[in-house]
Design a protein around this motif. Sequence first.
Motif, short mmCIF file in Angstrom:
data_model
loop_
_atom_site.label_atom_id
_atom_site.label_comp_id
_atom_site.label_asym_id
_atom_site.label_seq_id
_atom_site.Cartn_x
_atom_site.Cartn_y
_atom_site.Cartn_z
N GLY A 75 0.81 -1.21 0.00
CA GLY A 75 0.00 0.00 0.00
C GLY A 75 0.84 1.26 0.00
O GLY A 75 0.54 2.22 -0.72
N ALA A 76 1.90 1.28 0.80
CA ALA A 76 2.77 2.47 0.85
C ALA A 76 3.50 2.66 -0.47
O ALA A 76 3.64 3.79 -0.95
CB ALA A 76 3.76 2.33 2.01
N LEU A 77 3.97 1.58 -1.04
CA LEU A 77 4.65 1.66 -2.33
C LEU A 77 3.73 2.24 -3.40
O LEU A 77 4.12 3.13 -4.17
CB LEU A 77 5.13 0.27 -2.74
CG LEU A 77 5.81 0.16 -4.11
CD1 LEU A 77 7.15 0.90 -4.08
CD2 LEU A 77 6.02 -1.29 -4.48
N ALA A 78 2.49 1.75 -3.43
CA ALA A 78 1.53 2.25 -4.42
C ALA A 78 1.20 3.72 -4.17
O ALA A 78 1.11 4.51 -5.11
CB ALA A 78 0.26 1.40 -4.37
N THR A 138 -3.34 1.65 2.54
CA THR A 138 -2.94 2.73 1.64
C THR A 138 -3.24 4.10 2.24
O THR A 138 -2.44 5.04 2.12
CB THR A 138 -3.65 2.59 0.28
OG1 THR A 138 -3.39 1.28 -0.24
CG2 THR A 138 -3.15 3.63 -0.71
N ALA A 139 -4.39 4.23 2.89
CA ALA A 139 -4.76 5.51 3.50
C ALA A 139 -3.80 5.89 4.61
O ALA A 139 -3.33 7.04 4.68
CB ALA A 139 -6.19 5.44 4.03
N ALA A 140 -3.49 4.95 5.50
CA ALA A 140 -2.56 5.23 6.59
C ALA A 140 -1.19 5.61 6.04
O ALA A 140 -0.53 6.54 6.54
CB ALA A 140 -2.45 4.02 7.51
N ALA A 141 -0.75 4.91 5.01
CA ALA A 141 0.55 5.20 4.41
C ALA A 141 0.58 6.61 3.82
O ALA A 141 1.53 7.37 4.06
CB ALA A 141 0.87 4.17 3.32
N TYR A 142 -0.45 6.98 3.07
CA TYR A 142 -0.41 8.28 2.39
C TYR A 142 -0.53 9.44 3.38
O TYR A 142 0.06 10.50 3.16
CB TYR A 142 -1.52 8.38 1.35
CG TYR A 142 -1.27 9.51 0.38
CD1 TYR A 142 -0.29 9.41 -0.60
CD2 TYR A 142 -2.01 10.70 0.44
CE1 TYR A 142 -0.05 10.44 -1.48
CE2 TYR A 142 -1.77 11.74 -0.44
CZ TYR A 142 -0.78 11.60 -1.40
OH TYR A 142 -0.53 12.64 -2.26
#
Length: 240
Positions: A77-80, A124-128
């Motif tokens: 998720g973070a990579l994306a 993904t939300a937490a990563a962004y």
Amino acid sequence: METLAMHISNGIIDGPVAAIFAAFALAALTFCVLRGRADLDDRLAPMAGLVAAFIFAVQMLNFPIFTAGVSGHLLGGALAALLVGPWVGALCVAVVLVVQALVFGDGGVAMLGLNITNMAILGTAAAYLLIALLLRVLPRTPAGLAVTAFVSALVSVVVASQGFVLQYWLGGTTDLGGNLGGLAGTMAFAHLLIGIGEGLITATTVVTVAKVRPDLVYALRALKKPAVPVPAVPVAGGAR
């Protein structure tokens, strides 16, 4: 070698809770499609395909935890989020999860909404959110980008694991005897270790891309540092 499913399998969470999260995941992905349309261009569209393919390969690394039906793995998720943004990034992860469930049997089809919620949406939300914060306070150097990628990847994995804990609390099919805190701690510790590995992979990949083609890193293009106001210089009295 014993084959272990990488995602939540059928029967881990009961039907009503799975249906609720399926509806939530569908609504969230619809929103991502609507928002992601504005980001897609000749540069981002092929990048999204490459990111989805890379995440698919990375998710083959499997770390069994809790039961044979639930195991941890690298999420991506973070990579994306770093390379193609939060909206398209969530869609990339979701597409990978759908293919894995339908073609390879990784995770139950009935549990697909749960898996998408945890890995594609929460992760993904937490990563962004962390990426947006860190890129505003850290220098835009390879070291600063590496720290951003590592921390956001690690935290996103732990957050996704706690999404499963919430789902199990709502509709787990096995009675834990009130030991939900033990489950949360076990999941957090195991995914903290997994997150370290994912953080290293994410940091290495993103920094490599940024050195060659920084324009392909969505986060560097979209997240601008706030401008520092320049104080006005007073003009000497009487001067024109």
